[in-house]
Design a protein around this motif. Structure first.
Motif, PDB file in Angstrom:
ATOM      1  N   TRP A 206       7.951  -7.876  -6.037  1.00  0.00           N
ATOM      2  CA  TRP A 206       7.314  -6.869  -5.186  1.00  0.00           C
ATOM      3  C   TRP A 206       7.275  -7.388  -3.749  1.00  0.00           C
ATOM      4  O   TRP A 206       6.855  -8.520  -3.495  1.00  0.00           O
ATOM      5  CB  TRP A 206       5.900  -6.600  -5.692  1.00  0.00           C
ATOM      6  CG  TRP A 206       5.105  -5.567  -4.951  1.00  0.00           C
ATOM      7  CD1 TRP A 206       5.039  -4.237  -5.207  1.00  0.00           C
ATOM      8  CD2 TRP A 206       4.217  -5.789  -3.839  1.00  0.00           C
ATOM      9  NE1 TRP A 206       4.181  -3.608  -4.335  1.00  0.00           N
ATOM     10  CE2 TRP A 206       3.656  -4.545  -3.486  1.00  0.00           C
ATOM     11  CE3 TRP A 206       3.844  -6.929  -3.113  1.00  0.00           C
ATOM     12  CZ2 TRP A 206       2.751  -4.399  -2.432  1.00  0.00           C
ATOM     13  CZ3 TRP A 206       2.944  -6.791  -2.058  1.00  0.00           C
ATOM     14  CH2 TRP A 206       2.409  -5.528  -1.738  1.00  0.00           C
ATOM     15  N   GLN A 208       6.487  -5.927   0.376  1.00  0.00           N
ATOM     16  CA  GLN A 208       6.037  -4.820   1.223  1.00  0.00           C
ATOM     17  C   GLN A 208       6.030  -5.270   2.680  1.00  0.00           C
ATOM     18  O   GLN A 208       5.625  -6.391   2.999  1.00  0.00           O
ATOM     19  CB  GLN A 208       4.638  -4.371   0.816  1.00  0.00           C
ATOM     20  CG  GLN A 208       4.121  -3.148   1.567  1.00  0.00           C
ATOM     21  CD  GLN A 208       2.741  -2.738   1.080  1.00  0.00           C
ATOM     22  OE1 GLN A 208       1.741  -3.388   1.415  1.00  0.00           O
ATOM     23  NE2 GLN A 208       2.677  -1.675   0.283  1.00  0.00           N
ATOM     24  N   ASN A 209       6.495  -4.386   3.540  1.00  0.00           N
ATOM     25  CA  ASN A 209       6.453  -4.690   4.970  1.00  0.00           C
ATOM     26  C   ASN A 209       5.957  -3.478   5.749  1.00  0.00           C
ATOM     27  O   ASN A 209       6.149  -2.325   5.345  1.00  0.00           O
ATOM     28  CB  ASN A 209       7.831  -5.114   5.486  1.00  0.00           C
ATOM     29  CG  ASN A 209       8.877  -4.022   5.371  1.00  0.00           C
ATOM     30  OD1 ASN A 209       9.507  -3.870   4.326  1.00  0.00           O
ATOM     31  ND2 ASN A 209       9.076  -3.270   6.441  1.00  0.00           N
ATOM     32  N   LEU A 250       4.405   1.914   5.791  1.00  0.00           N
ATOM     33  CA  LEU A 250       4.714   0.829   4.862  1.00  0.00           C
ATOM     34  C   LEU A 250       5.974   1.142   4.059  1.00  0.00           C
ATOM     35  O   LEU A 250       6.206   2.271   3.659  1.00  0.00           O
ATOM     36  CB  LEU A 250       3.547   0.582   3.909  1.00  0.00           C
ATOM     37  CG  LEU A 250       2.252   0.022   4.504  1.00  0.00           C
ATOM     38  CD1 LEU A 250       1.167  -0.043   3.445  1.00  0.00           C
ATOM     39  CD2 LEU A 250       2.475  -1.357   5.116  1.00  0.00           C
ATOM     40  N   TYR A 251       6.732   0.092   3.849  1.00  0.00           N
ATOM     41  CA  TYR A 251       7.931   0.189   3.017  1.00  0.00           C
ATOM     42  C   TYR A 251       7.772  -0.811   1.873  1.00  0.00           C
ATOM     43  O   TYR A 251       7.535  -2.002   2.100  1.00  0.00           O
ATOM     44  CB  TYR A 251       9.188  -0.135   3.822  1.00  0.00           C
ATOM     45  CG  TYR A 251      10.478  -0.012   3.050  1.00  0.00           C
ATOM     46  CD1 TYR A 251      11.041   1.232   2.788  1.00  0.00           C
ATOM     47  CD2 TYR A 251      11.144  -1.148   2.586  1.00  0.00           C
ATOM     48  CE1 TYR A 251      12.231   1.342   2.079  1.00  0.00           C
ATOM     49  CE2 TYR A 251      12.331  -1.045   1.877  1.00  0.00           C
ATOM     50  CZ  TYR A 251      12.872   0.207   1.630  1.00  0.00           C
ATOM     51  OH  TYR A 251      14.048   0.315   0.928  1.00  0.00           O
ATOM     52  N   THR A 252       7.898  -0.335   0.622  1.00  0.00           N
ATOM     53  CA  THR A 252       7.625  -1.170  -0.542  1.00  0.00           C
ATOM     54  C   THR A 252       8.818  -1.163  -1.488  1.00  0.00           C
ATOM     55  O   THR A 252       9.399  -0.121  -1.770  1.00  0.00           O
ATOM     56  CB  THR A 252       6.374  -0.666  -1.292  1.00  0.00           C
ATOM     57  OG1 THR A 252       5.280  -0.595  -0.388  1.00  0.00           O
ATOM     58  CG2 THR A 252       6.020  -1.608  -2.433  1.00  0.00           C
ATOM     59  N   ASN A 254       9.870  -2.537  -5.354  1.00  0.00           N
ATOM     60  CA  ASN A 254       9.408  -3.086  -6.622  1.00  0.00           C
ATOM     61  C   ASN A 254      10.583  -3.127  -7.598  1.00  0.00           C
ATOM     62  O   ASN A 254      11.120  -2.091  -7.992  1.00  0.00           O
ATOM     63  CB  ASN A 254       8.259  -2.258  -7.188  1.00  0.00           C
ATOM     64  CG  ASN A 254       7.641  -2.876  -8.434  1.00  0.00           C
ATOM     65  OD1 ASN A 254       7.069  -2.190  -9.266  1.00  0.00           O
ATOM     66  ND2 ASN A 254       7.738  -4.191  -8.586  1.00  0.00           N
TER      67      ASN A 254
END
Length: 270
Positions: A206, A208-209, A250-252, A254
């Motif tokens: 995971w 996130q940025n 936010l860009y995630t 997974n």
């Protein structure tokens, strides 16, 4: 007296071996006449079937070999794309430090040399130890830290046992590169969160940025993500899930991966 009709007399003669029948013989039933022909046709049919199945098997094996060679060539091509992509980004980081005449340049070069050693001597293998791949990721993050002004929102957490587990080399780095690329603002402040959890043979990755840099690279934009998606389809078919989520800021990413389901080559049999 009238002679009797329809009496079937059989003729015999005497010879040194005894009585020999010389009269008309009974004909064999039709069943016994067709048996040799039936067996001949059966043998021909079986031979034809065996030959056809053998040719089919050989054709399928040749097709599998061709598919395997094509898959291997495609993977090698994708891997070679990943290495220069990483190298350009790392050299840009060191250039940024050198431009500032930073005293951290020697440390950056040492870290880069360790990463290059891993790339040269480990990534040609079909799989690498997961702990080595994670060590490589940590070195990459340390290299990024040297050029950033604010790293208070940069975290990496690793949970679970990484020993004696294997993974496709350089598989996760593209996601992390993109996180730093788009999660760092023009002041050098970054917002990147990374979490890797290993439960038995399941890897839960995971990252996130915060979307700070919205400027698109017309040359390299999307190369890393497209590359890794193709590799996942080739190596972990039906053994991974990938979710990319974008919100306002936010860009995630997974990625859930079954480490023991890697498809090293096309070796299906018939």
């Amino acid at each position: 007296m009238k002679p009797q009709k329809d009496i079937n007399f059989q003729k015999f003669q005497m010879n040194k071996n005894g009585i020999q029948h010389i009269g008309p013989r009974r004909e064999q039933p039709l069943f016994f006449k067709i048996i040799p022909s039936f067996f001949y046709l059966l043998i021909v049919a079986i031979s034809t079937i065996i030959k056809t199945l053998s040719e089919f098997y050989n054709d399928q094996q040749n097709k599998l070999i061709s598919d395997s060679q094509r898959t291997t060539a495609e993977l090698n091509y994708l891997r070679k794309q990943t290495n220069p992509h990483f190298l350009f980004n790392s050299l840009n980081s060191i250039y940024s430090l050198a431009h500032k005449k930073s005293d951290l340049v020697p440390d950056a070069i040492v870290t880069l040399s360790e990463m290059m050693r891993y790339m040269l001597y480990e990534t040609d293998n079909k799989t690498v130890l997961l702990e080595k791949e994670i060590s490589y990721i940590k070195n990459y993050i340390e290299l990024q830290k040297l050029r950033l002004n604010n790293i208070e929102n940069l975290t990496i957490n690793i949970h679970g046992d990484t020993k004696n587990k294997f993974i496709e080399p350089m598989l996760l780095i593209s996601f992390i590169e993109n996180a730093f690329k788009y999660g760092t603002d023009y002041k050098g402040a970054t917002f990147v969160k990374i979490k890797i959890t290993i439960t038995e043979n399941i890897l839960d990755f995971w990252v996130q940025n915060k979307i700070e840099n919205t400027k698109k690279d017309p040359v390299n934009s999307g190369i890393g993500l497209t590359n890794i998606k193709n590799r996942l389809l080739l190596l972990y078919p039906n053994a991974h899930t990938l979710k990319l989520t974008t919100t306002d800021s936010l860009y995630t990413v997974n990625l859930i991966l079954q480490l023991d389901k890697i498809q090293l080559e096309s070796n299906n049999s018939f």
